[in-house]
Design an enzyme around this catalytic site. Structure first.
Site, PDB file in Angstrom:
ATOM      1  N   GLU A   1       1.127  -1.270  -0.516  1.00 37.54           N
ATOM      2  CA  GLU A   1      -0.013   0.002   0.254  1.00 37.54           C
ATOM      3  C   GLU A   1       1.316   1.258   0.055  1.00 37.54           C
ATOM      4  O   GLU A   1       1.952   1.547   0.613  1.00 37.54           O
ATOM      5  CB  GLU A   1      -0.775  -0.068   1.386  1.00 37.54           C
ATOM      6  CG  GLU A   1      -1.776  -0.996   1.277  1.00 37.54           C
ATOM      7  CD  GLU A   1      -2.624  -0.624   2.690  1.00 37.54           C
ATOM      8  OE1 GLU A   1      -2.798   0.423   2.964  1.00 37.54           O
ATOM      9  OE2 GLU A   1      -3.400  -2.141   2.633  1.00 37.54           O
TER      10      GLU A   1
ATOM     11  N   CYS B   1       3.473   8.601   1.149  1.00 37.61           N
ATOM     12  CA  CYS B   1       3.480   7.357   2.276  1.00 37.61           C
ATOM     13  C   CYS B   1       4.108   5.986   1.379  1.00 37.61           C
ATOM     14  O   CYS B   1       3.191   5.586   0.991  1.00 37.61           O
ATOM     15  CB  CYS B   1       2.706   7.829   3.462  1.00 37.61           C
ATOM     16  SG  CYS B   1       2.613   6.066   4.392  1.00 37.61           S
TER      17      CYS B   1
ATOM     18  N   CYS C   1       4.993  -7.041   8.460  1.00 36.79           N
ATOM     19  CA  CYS C   1       5.686  -6.200   9.513  1.00 36.79           C
ATOM     20  C   CYS C   1       5.838  -7.239  11.158  1.00 36.79           C
ATOM     21  O   CYS C   1       5.545  -7.827  11.115  1.00 36.79           O
ATOM     22  CB  CYS C   1       4.924  -4.788  10.069  1.00 36.79           C
ATOM     23  SG  CYS C   1       6.439  -4.001  11.038  1.00 36.79           S
TER      24      CYS C   1
ATOM     25  N   CYS D   1       2.493  -4.792  17.045  1.00 39.24           N
ATOM     26  CA  CYS D   1       1.872  -3.289  17.594  1.00 39.24           C
ATOM     27  C   CYS D   1       0.349  -4.047  17.774  1.00 39.24           C
ATOM     28  O   CYS D   1      -0.294  -3.935  16.533  1.00 39.24           O
ATOM     29  CB  CYS D   1       2.519  -2.360  17.173  1.00 39.24           C
ATOM     30  SG  CYS D   1       3.650  -2.499  17.508  1.00 39.24           S
TER      31      CYS D   1
ATOM     32  N   CYS E   1      -2.223  -2.222  15.317  1.00 40.52           N
ATOM     33  CA  CYS E   1      -2.013  -1.975  13.954  1.00 40.52           C
ATOM     34  C   CYS E   1      -2.067  -2.599  12.836  1.00 40.52           C
ATOM     35  O   CYS E   1      -2.293  -4.016  13.584  1.00 40.52           O
ATOM     36  CB  CYS E   1      -0.277  -0.996  13.596  1.00 40.52           C
ATOM     37  SG  CYS E   1       0.205  -0.841  11.644  1.00 40.52           S
TER      38      CYS E   1
ATOM     39  N   GLU F   1       8.579  -1.589   9.133  1.00 38.24           N
ATOM     40  CA  GLU F   1       9.423  -1.573   9.927  1.00 38.24           C
ATOM     41  C   GLU F   1      10.970  -0.472   9.478  1.00 38.24           C
ATOM     42  O   GLU F   1      11.490  -1.735   9.047  1.00 38.24           O
ATOM     43  CB  GLU F   1       9.356  -1.888  11.535  1.00 38.24           C
ATOM     44  CG  GLU F   1      10.882  -1.144  11.883  1.00 38.24           C
ATOM     45  CD  GLU F   1      10.710   0.111  12.521  1.00 38.24           C
ATOM     46  OE1 GLU F   1       9.259   0.163  13.134  1.00 38.24           O
ATOM     47  OE2 GLU F   1      11.985   0.587  12.555  1.00 38.24           O
TER      48      GLU F   1
ATOM     49  N   SER G   1       7.476   6.396  17.446  1.00 35.10           N
ATOM     50  CA  SER G   1       6.220   6.184  17.538  1.00 35.10           C
ATOM     51  C   SER G   1       6.031   5.339  19.255  1.00 35.10           C
ATOM     52  O   SER G   1       6.152   4.004  19.390  1.00 35.10           O
ATOM     53  CB  SER G   1       5.282   5.047  16.541  1.00 35.10           C
ATOM     54  OG  SER G   1       5.808   5.168  15.199  1.00 35.10           O
TER      55      SER G   1
ATOM     56  N   ASN H   1      -6.800   5.001  14.635  1.00 36.03           N
ATOM     57  CA  ASN H   1      -7.512   4.831  13.450  1.00 36.03           C
ATOM     58  C   ASN H   1      -8.266   3.432  14.416  1.00 36.03           C
ATOM     59  O   ASN H   1      -7.175   2.298  14.866  1.00 36.03           O
ATOM     60  CB  ASN H   1      -6.807   4.073  12.569  1.00 36.03           C
ATOM     61  CG  ASN H   1      -6.129   5.520  11.347  1.00 36.03           C
ATOM     62  OD1 ASN H   1      -7.948   6.057  10.921  1.00 36.03           O
ATOM     63  ND2 ASN H   1      -5.851   5.665  11.193  1.00 36.03           N
TER      64      ASN H   1
ATOM     65  N   CYS I   1      -2.127   2.391   6.461  1.00 41.87           N
ATOM     66  CA  CYS I   1      -1.948   1.718   6.349  1.00 41.87           C
ATOM     67  C   CYS I   1      -2.153  -0.227   6.020  1.00 41.87           C
ATOM     68  O   CYS I   1      -2.401   0.120   7.759  1.00 41.87           O
ATOM     69  CB  CYS I   1      -0.429   1.693   6.529  1.00 41.87           C
ATOM     70  SG  CYS I   1       0.704   2.517   4.712  1.00 41.87           S
TER      71      CYS I   1
END
Ligand code: SAH
Ligand code: SF4
Length: 349
Positions: free
Chosen positions: A93, A106, A113, A117, A120, A161, A215, A291, A334
């Site tokens: 994306e 972006c 990943c 987290c 996410c 990451e 972050s 989000n 994302c």
């Protein structure tokens, strides 16, 4: 013999490759210009190169390019979100935002990943693979071609990451800032990390002028370890020590990202603790209304709580912004579009 990924080569490496194949240096100059300034996606588009030469290049090299699988355009603010397909069938994306000072992209740095987290969408389903420099660049080149515009800023805040794919990301940064290519200055690039501390020190040694976004999302280990497993390895104090040094050495203001999640990290006590922890660090705090992600349980903080949080930080002298939500009608954060597509593919199997 497998074909070489030509877009990941810098100018010196391309000259070297061409030399070995018996091609003159001016050919390397021409080809590099087509690839990195004009951003073509095929050797056939290089109009000042003979048919024989094009065939020779195609036999030896491959131009990586992203194929648009899906494109969503926000009706509110022109934000464009792409879902790209990679040659091995993975999805990627990227988002293009239309700010008053130019277009910002972006980009993603990995497929999936490893960091896990809790809030996410990118990490759901785990880590698939690193992206090559050409695949990170390819997102920018494909967006520029599709939208007929020039990107002026880059944020490495998409899927993945960046500091876990350190070498490829460093190569990408040198290619994208190359005068012979897009020539986007380091000051127009931000790299966001969940806090891989040893790599922050490596970055520090390079003394690049890029903006480091960290972050943080919590003021202490108790909360941060619950939502970001990386914190079990490098805790808040260790991370902030590296950040302070980064600010002191580069004189660049670090941007701390803080996603506001209801009942998790948004109390006035958290605000005060955060304000004190960040004292003395050259920084900017970016509060992000979290989000909500279908597969995850967290909820976005109330606007009034975000405002109060901001006021407390400001009372302690910090610079704070609340991030504007761009592309809210196209699911612009994302990882989510890729998740939907994978679900769709599984249903069709
Ligand atoms: N892996 C890097 C960069 C990609 S994530 C990092 O974590 O920094 C880009 C940003 O989006 C990070 O600040 C990340 O914490 C944030 N983010 C991820 N999921 C989110 C969500 N559901 N709501 C708000 N921000 C989120
Ligand atoms: Fe990975 Fe960043 Fe998502 Fe954490 S927030 S899972 S580090 S992409």
């Amino acid at each position: 013999m497998s074909k070489k990924d030509i877009v990941s080569l810098n100018f010196e490496e391309l000259c070297e490759e061409f030399k070995e194949l018996g091609l003159p240096k001016f050919r390397a100059t021409q080809v590099y210009d087509w690839l990195h300034k004009k951003c073509v996606s095929s050797f056939e588009d290089m109009t000042n190169i003979s048919k024989d030469m094009i065939r020779f290049l195609s036999d030896n090299f491959v131009i990586f390019s992203c194929t648009i699988e899906k494109k969503l355009v926000s009706q509110y603010d022109n934000t464009v979100k792409y879902l790209f397909t990679l040659p091995d069938g993975e999805y990627l994306e990227c988002v293009v935002m239309d700010y008053k000072y130019g277009h910002t992209i972006c980009v993603s740095t990995q497929v999936g990943c490893k960091m896990g987290c809790a809030f996410c969408a990118s990490g759901i389903g785990g880590f698939k693979r690193h992206l090559a420099p050409s695949e990170i660049l390819g997102q920018i080149y494909a967006a520029q071609r599709d939208l007929s515009l020039r990107i002026s800023r880059i944020v490495l805040m998409g899927m993945g990451e960046p500091l876990d794919n350190y070498d490829n990301v460093m190569k990408f940064l040198s290619l994208v800032s190359d005068e012979k290519g897009l020539n986007i200055g380091m000051r127009h690039i931000s790299l966001s990390t969940s806090g891989i501390v040893p790599r922050i020190y490596d970055l520090l040694d390079k003394n690049l002028q890029l903006t480091l976004s960290v972050s943080l999302h919590a003021p202490n280990d108790e909360i941060r370890s619950k939502i970001m497993p990386v914190n079990n390895k490098w805790g808040v104090d260790e991370l902030l020590k590296a950040c302070k040094l980064y600010g002191d050495k580069t004189s660049r203001r670090i941007s701390f990202e803080y996603a506001m999640m209801k009942g998790v990290n948004d109390t006035p006590e958290c605000a005060k603790e955060l304000a004190l922890k960040l004292k003395g660090i050259l920084c900017h705090i970016n509060l992000i209304p979290a989000n909500e992600v279908a597969e995850k349980s967290h909820k976005r903080s109330a606007d009034s709580d975000i405002e109060s949080f901001k006021k407390i930080l400001e009372k302690y002298g910090h610079t704070v912004t609340i991030r504007r939500t761009l592309g809210s009608d196209i699911n612009a954060s994302c990882g989510q579009l890729r998740r939907e597509k994978i679900k769709e593919d599984n249903n069709n199997k």
